[in-house]
Enzyme design. Structure first.
Site, PDB file in Angstrom:
ATOM      1  N   GLN A  19      57.495 -10.331  98.479  1.00 41.01           N
ATOM      2  CA  GLN A  19      57.455  -9.287  97.446  1.00 41.01           C
ATOM      3  C   GLN A  19      58.154  -7.995  97.854  1.00 41.01           C
ATOM      4  O   GLN A  19      58.468  -7.173  97.007  1.00 41.01           O
ATOM      5  CB  GLN A  19      55.996  -8.991  97.082  1.00 41.01           C
ATOM      6  CG  GLN A  19      55.313 -10.190  96.442  1.00 41.01           C
ATOM      7  CD  GLN A  19      53.848  -9.929  96.153  1.00 41.01           C
ATOM      8  OE1 GLN A  19      52.994 -10.205  96.985  1.00 41.01           O
ATOM      9  NE2 GLN A  19      53.549  -9.403  94.985  1.00 41.01           N
ATOM     10  N   HIS A 113      51.762 -16.290 102.461  1.00 41.25           N
ATOM     11  CA  HIS A 113      51.450 -15.521 101.250  1.00 41.25           C
ATOM     12  C   HIS A 113      52.288 -16.079 100.098  1.00 41.25           C
ATOM     13  O   HIS A 113      53.354 -15.571  99.771  1.00 41.25           O
ATOM     14  CB  HIS A 113      51.710 -14.022 101.467  1.00 41.25           C
ATOM     15  CG  HIS A 113      51.062 -13.153 100.430  1.00 41.25           C
ATOM     16  ND1 HIS A 113      50.191 -12.111 100.732  1.00 41.25           N
ATOM     17  CD2 HIS A 113      51.133 -13.166  99.077  1.00 41.25           C
ATOM     18  CE1 HIS A 113      49.780 -11.528  99.612  1.00 41.25           C
ATOM     19  NE2 HIS A 113      50.342 -12.156  98.592  1.00 41.25           N
ATOM     20  N   ASN A 157      46.864 -16.666 102.199  1.00 40.84           N
ATOM     21  CA  ASN A 157      46.478 -15.684 101.192  1.00 40.84           C
ATOM     22  C   ASN A 157      46.077 -16.383  99.895  1.00 40.84           C
ATOM     23  O   ASN A 157      46.799 -17.230  99.386  1.00 40.84           O
ATOM     24  CB  ASN A 157      47.675 -14.763 100.905  1.00 40.84           C
ATOM     25  CG  ASN A 157      47.351 -13.748  99.826  1.00 40.84           C
ATOM     26  OD1 ASN A 157      46.597 -12.813 100.062  1.00 40.84           O
ATOM     27  ND2 ASN A 157      47.907 -13.924  98.627  1.00 40.84           N
ATOM     28  N   GLU A 158      44.927 -16.019  99.382  1.00 37.81           N
ATOM     29  CA  GLU A 158      44.424 -16.551  98.104  1.00 37.81           C
ATOM     30  C   GLU A 158      44.528 -18.076  98.046  1.00 37.81           C
ATOM     31  O   GLU A 158      45.265 -18.650  97.231  1.00 37.81           O
ATOM     32  CB  GLU A 158      45.116 -15.874  96.916  1.00 37.81           C
ATOM     33  CG  GLU A 158      44.749 -14.399  96.834  1.00 37.81           C
ATOM     34  CD  GLU A 158      45.086 -13.710  95.513  1.00 37.81           C
ATOM     35  OE1 GLU A 158      45.885 -14.259  94.727  1.00 37.81           O
ATOM     36  OE2 GLU A 158      44.545 -12.611  95.268  1.00 37.81           O
TER      37      GLU A 158
END
Ligand code: NOJ
Length: 413
Positions: A19, A113, A157-158
């Site tokens: 990102q 991620h 992540n998540e």
């Protein structure tokens, strides 16, 4: 309310490589951004060029008052082909970690991620147990080469993101149905030399098999990291909305909560901590998910401005996982920065109440340090406490960053 936090409380912001870094061209997400029929409204491109600008960025975060920084290491850069590790890429992240240390920021590192190397997806992706082994090998390598500088690790992540998107009906259209796969999957699979039925990327694959592979990958990664660095705290992060039942919606809510939260929280039971990532609430009636409540402010993500969700999910995570928690992400997308500061104030009051009740909450990371690439939604939603002019890559500190930095410096407000 007087909100005092413990002296060793971690105060930081969070980012993810894809990102913010820019040009993550060897990843599956980059591929998805560029195939015909892509569900991504725009490509990530240079992002905010954090790959080159991290020295100034890290200095800025430290100046604002934070004592930690959560960022991710990009597997697609570190291991661009199966079994081939790039010393240059590893050294890049070593320099980032050294920059954090030099500025007094304790580094929390995420090892996955959302984005994966293209070769991982070409070999069966997240439906193939071999991916769990490959991921663990990469994690062990990072622990060995960089673990001396890392404060704590989030493996994945998540872990539940695809399951959450699937249950809430938020997957790209066509992906969950049994018919012809959507065009973007056909094209992405073709580019990788596999059939569309064999395309299992982390963000969109939500089968039981994928869930088992993801949780196995986490377990294997923990073991690989601990084999290198037994004292390094390791956990995974989970996307946790406050799932509320309205007028008899308990049974529906509980069924969904089991699938998208409980199985993952239960899997975190043996870990050093669990990362709680909360943005809003979701309401359920007897017939399923309800729309946002009338009169409640919406964020740029079309979900409710609901900072109290964090207190609820922290309590729930403690109840089910029973391990220390860290708020690894919290924030809102809004162009009105006064609303961001208001959101953080209310969210942190909730964290303070949890601490007063004796819950072991160890830190708070704002999502995000910078306005950045919000995946398929592109650059429109702005979560940052620092704006970025992406023509010049100039950083512009928002008032919410100053407020949060002061809270970090003072250990409360
Ligand atoms: C969770 C994800 O980890 C992050 O990548 C994303 O940008 C934020 N939520 C905001 O949606």
């Amino acid at each position: 309310m007087d909100t005092r936090f413990p002296p060793n409380f971690l105060w930081g912001t969070a980012t993810a490589a894809h990102q913010v870094e820019g040009n993550n061209i060897n990843s599956d997400i980059w591929l998805l951004e560029h195939v015909p029929g892509t569900p991504f409204v725009e490509p990530s491109g240079d992002a905010v060029d954090h790959y080159h600008r991290y020295p100034e960025d890290i200095a800025l975060l430290a100046d604002l008052g934070f004592n930690s920084y959560r960022f991710s290491i990009e597997w697609a850069r570190v291991e661009p082909e199966d079994g081939f590790f790039s010393p240059a890429a590893i050294n890049h992240y070593r320099q980032m970690l050294l920059a954090c240390r030099a500025h007094g920021l304790r580094p929390m590192v995420t090892l996955h991620h959302f984005s994966s190397p293209r070769w991982v997806i070409a070999r069966g992706g997240w439906a193939d147990p071999a991916t769990a082994a490959s991921f663990a090998r990469y994690c062990g390598r990072i622990a060995r080469d960089l673990g001396d500088l890392i404060d704590s690790i989030c493996t994945i992540n998540e872990v539940n993101i695809a399951f959450l998107l699937s249950e809430l009906g938020l997957l790209p259209s066509g992906i969950a149905s049994r018919g012809e796969p959507p065009a973007f999957v056909i094209h992405a699979a073709r580019a990788l030399g596999i059939g569309p039925g064999d395309f299992h990327c982390f963000l969109y694959a939500a089968t039981d098999r994928v869930r088992d592979v993801i949780l196995l990958a986490h377990q294997n990664a923990v073991a690989a990291i601990k084999a290198e660095r037994p004292a390094l705290p390791v956990g995974m992060t989970i996307a946790l909305q406050d799932l509320q039942a309205v007028s008899g919606g308990e049974a529906v809510r509980d069924t969904i909560r089991h699938r998208i939260q409980d199985v993952f929280l239960e899997a975190a039971r043996g870990d050093d901590f669990v990362g709680v990532q909360t943005y809003s609430r979701e309401r359920f009636g007897p017939d399923g998910k309800l729309p946002p409540e009338e009169g409640v402010e919406l964020t740029q993500m079309y979900y409710e401005f609901w900072p109290e969700a964090l207190e609820a999910t922290l309590r729930y995570a403690h109840q089910i996982a029973g391990v220390p928690t860290i708020v690894t992400e919290n924030g809102i997308a809004t162009t009105d920065d006064t609303r961001r500061a208001a959101y953080y104030r209310r969210a942190l009051e909730g964290v303070a109440r949890c601490l007063q009740d004796g819950l072991d909450v160890r830190g708070f990371y704002a999502w995000s340090a910078f306005d950045n690439y919000e995946w398929s939604l592109g650059y429109r939603p702005v979560f940052g406490i620092i704006a970025v002019n992406r023509d010049t890559q100039e950083r512009i500190v928002k008032p919410s960053a100053r407020w949060l930095g002061e809270v970090a410096r003072n250990g409360g407000f």
